[in-house]
Design an enzyme around this catalytic site. Structure first.
Site, PDB file in Angstrom:
ATOM      1  N   LYS A  52      48.194  30.736  29.981  1.00 35.16           N
ATOM      2  CA  LYS A  52      47.323  29.921  29.115  1.00 35.16           C
ATOM      3  C   LYS A  52      47.448  30.394  27.668  1.00 35.16           C
ATOM      4  CE  LYS A  52      44.150  28.911  32.924  1.00 35.16           C
ATOM      5  NZ  LYS A  52      42.870  29.150  33.589  1.00 35.16           N
ATOM      6  N   GLN A  96      38.056  33.044  33.748  1.00 36.50           N
ATOM      7  CA  GLN A  96      39.022  32.847  34.826  1.00 36.50           C
ATOM      8  C   GLN A  96      38.363  33.146  36.173  1.00 36.50           C
ATOM      9  OE1 GLN A  96      42.051  31.521  34.433  1.00 36.50           O
ATOM     10  NE2 GLN A  96      42.458  31.599  36.621  1.00 36.50           N
ATOM     11  N   ASP A 119      36.888  24.160  30.507  1.00 37.05           N
ATOM     12  CA  ASP A 119      37.259  24.026  31.915  1.00 37.05           C
ATOM     13  C   ASP A 119      36.517  22.859  32.562  1.00 37.05           C
ATOM     14  OD1 ASP A 119      39.186  25.702  33.046  1.00 37.05           O
ATOM     15  OD2 ASP A 119      37.830  27.440  33.078  1.00 37.05           O
TER      16      ASP A 119
HETATM   17  N1  GUN Z   1      40.971  29.606  38.811  1.00 35.66           N
HETATM   18  C1  GUN Z   1      41.752  28.700  39.425  1.00 35.66           C
HETATM   19  N2  GUN Z   1      41.846  27.582  38.684  1.00 35.66           N
HETATM   20  C2  GUN Z   1      41.107  27.794  37.572  1.00 35.66           C
HETATM   21  C3  GUN Z   1      40.835  26.996  36.434  1.00 35.66           C
HETATM   22  O1  GUN Z   1      41.261  25.838  36.285  1.00 35.66           O
HETATM   23  N3  GUN Z   1      40.029  27.575  35.506  1.00 35.66           N
HETATM   24  C4  GUN Z   1      39.525  28.825  35.659  1.00 35.66           C
HETATM   25  N4  GUN Z   1      38.733  29.289  34.698  1.00 35.66           N
HETATM   26  N5  GUN Z   1      39.766  29.579  36.705  1.00 35.66           N
HETATM   27  C5  GUN Z   1      40.567  29.062  37.659  1.00 35.66           C
END
Ligand code: GUN
Length: 293
Positions: A52, A96, A119
Site C-alpha cells: 500500500k 491493517q 477502508d
Molecule cells: N486485511 C485484509 N484486507 C484488509 C483491508 O482491505 N483493509 C485492512 N485495513 N485490513 C485488511
C-alpha cells in the site's frame, strides 16, 4: 476464457491517478496522505502494508506507517488513531486487520473518523453504502467493481453468487452489487458456512465471487460454463522451488475452473492489485473532500 489482468488495469488506473495527483499537489501545496497503522508483525500484513505504501509513492501520494507492538493495549492503539484523526495533513487512515485478539476491532474501527476511514469499515460509511449515500466503498469490493467495469462485464440482471460473508468483502459486495445503479443491478445470493447445496447454488452464477478464505475450495463442480469467476482468496502455499519459499493460490482451483469460464481473475495479479487501487482512490476522494465536504 479471458484472463482478467488486475495488475495491468491497476497500472492504468495508477497512471490516471498520478496525473490528477500531480495537478492537485500544485494547487494545494501538498500531496494526499495515507496513514497505515500496523499492529504486531504478521508477515502477510507487513507485506500488504508495504504494498500500500509503495502504491502511494507510485502515484505521488504521501504515506506513513505507524508500527505498534502486538502487546499494546486497546487504549494506546486508539490514542494513536485519535492522534492521526487530528492531524490535518493526513487524509486517510487505515488499521491493517487482523489485529491481536485482546483488542476489539469494532471499537478500534469506530475510533477512526468516518471522514478519514478510507477502508470504508466504519459503521457510518457502511450505513451510507447500504442506502446509497456518498461513502468510502471498502477497497476490495470497490476494486472488484472496477475490474468488472473496465472489462465491460455486464452486471445488470445477472445472477451473482458470493461465497463468504465477511465484513470486509462478501457482505459489502453483496450490497453493492444489488444496488440500483449501472455498475450493479445484480440478483445476489450470499452464501456462507451454513449454506446447503453450495455447489448447486454456485452453478447458477453468471458471476461467482469466491471470498471464503479456503485454498482452492471452488472446483469445476461449482462453476457454470461461461461464468465470470472472481477469486478474492490469497493463500501462501509452501514451495521450495521459490526463493520466497512459498507461492500464492486463491480460493478457486484455477487450472480446472479456468477452461469453463468466460472471464476469470488469477491469483496473484487479479483482485489483489485492485484492492490497493480502491484504497488509493478513496484516499484521493478524502483529499478532495468528495464524500464529506
Ligand atoms: N486485511 C485484509 N484486507 C484488509 C483491508 O482491505 N483493509 C485492512 N485495513 N485490513 C485488511
Amino acid at each position: 476464457m479471458i484472463l482478467i489482468d488486475g495488475k495491468e488495469i491497476a497500472n492504468q488506473i495508477k497512471a490516471e491517478i498520478a496525473q490528477e495527483v500531480k495537478i492537485l499537489r500544485e494547487e494545494r501545496g501538498r500531496a494526499p496522505h495515507l496513514a497505515a497503522v500496523l499492529v504486531g508483525n504478521d508477515p502477510a500484513s507487513e507485506t500488504y502494508v508495504a504494498n500500500k505504501e509503495k502504491a502511494c509513492f507510485e502515484v505521488g501520494m504521501s504515506s506513513s506507517v505507524y508500527k505498534i507492538p502486538a502487546d499494546t493495549t486497546e487504549e494506546k492503539l486508539i490514542e494513536t488513531i485519535e492522534f492521526i484523526n487530528n492531524d490535518t495533513e493526513i487524509d486517510g487512515l487505515i488499521v491493517q486487520l487482523p489485529i491481536p485478539k485482546h483488542i476489539s476491532a469494532n471499537r478500534v474501527i469506530e475510533s477512526i473518523l468516518p471522514q478519514k476511514d478510507v477502508d470504508g469499515f466504519h459503521p457510518v460509511n457502511v450505513g451510507r453504502m447500504v442506502i446509497g449515500q456518498p461513502c468510502y466503498l471498502p477497497a476490495t469490493p470497490f476494486g472488484i467493481s472496477m475490474l468488472l467495469e473496465r472489462n465491460k462485464i455486464e452486471t445488470s440482471g445477472k445472477n451473482c453468487v458470493i461465497v463468504g460473508r465477511s465484513n470486509i468483502v462478501g457482505t459489502p459486495l453483496s450490497i453493492m452489487l444489488s444496488r440500483n445503479n449501472p455498475l450493479a443491478n445484480c440478483t445476489v445470493t450470499l452464501c456462507h458456512s451454513r449454506t446447503k447445496d453450495l455447489a448447486k447454488i454456485c452453478k447458477t452464477a453468471d458471476i461467482l465471487v469466491a471470498a471464503i478464505g479456503q485454498c482452492e475450495m471452488i472446483t469445476a463442480d461449482y462453476v457454470k460454463k461461461g461464468a465470470t469467476v472472481i477469486d478474492v482468496g490469497i493463500h501462501r502455499v509452501a514451495d521450495s522451488t521459490r526463493k520466497s519459499g512459498f507461492r500464492l493460490k486463491g480460493d478457486v482451483k484455477f487450472d480446472e475452473v479456468a477452461p469453463l469460464t468466460e472471464y476469470i481473475t488469477p491469483v496473484p495479479g487479479g483482485v489483489g492489485p485492485m484492492t490497493i487501487i480502491g484504497l488509493i482512490m478513496n484516499t484521493l476522494k478524502a483529499f478532495k473532500g468528495e464524500i464529506y465536504s
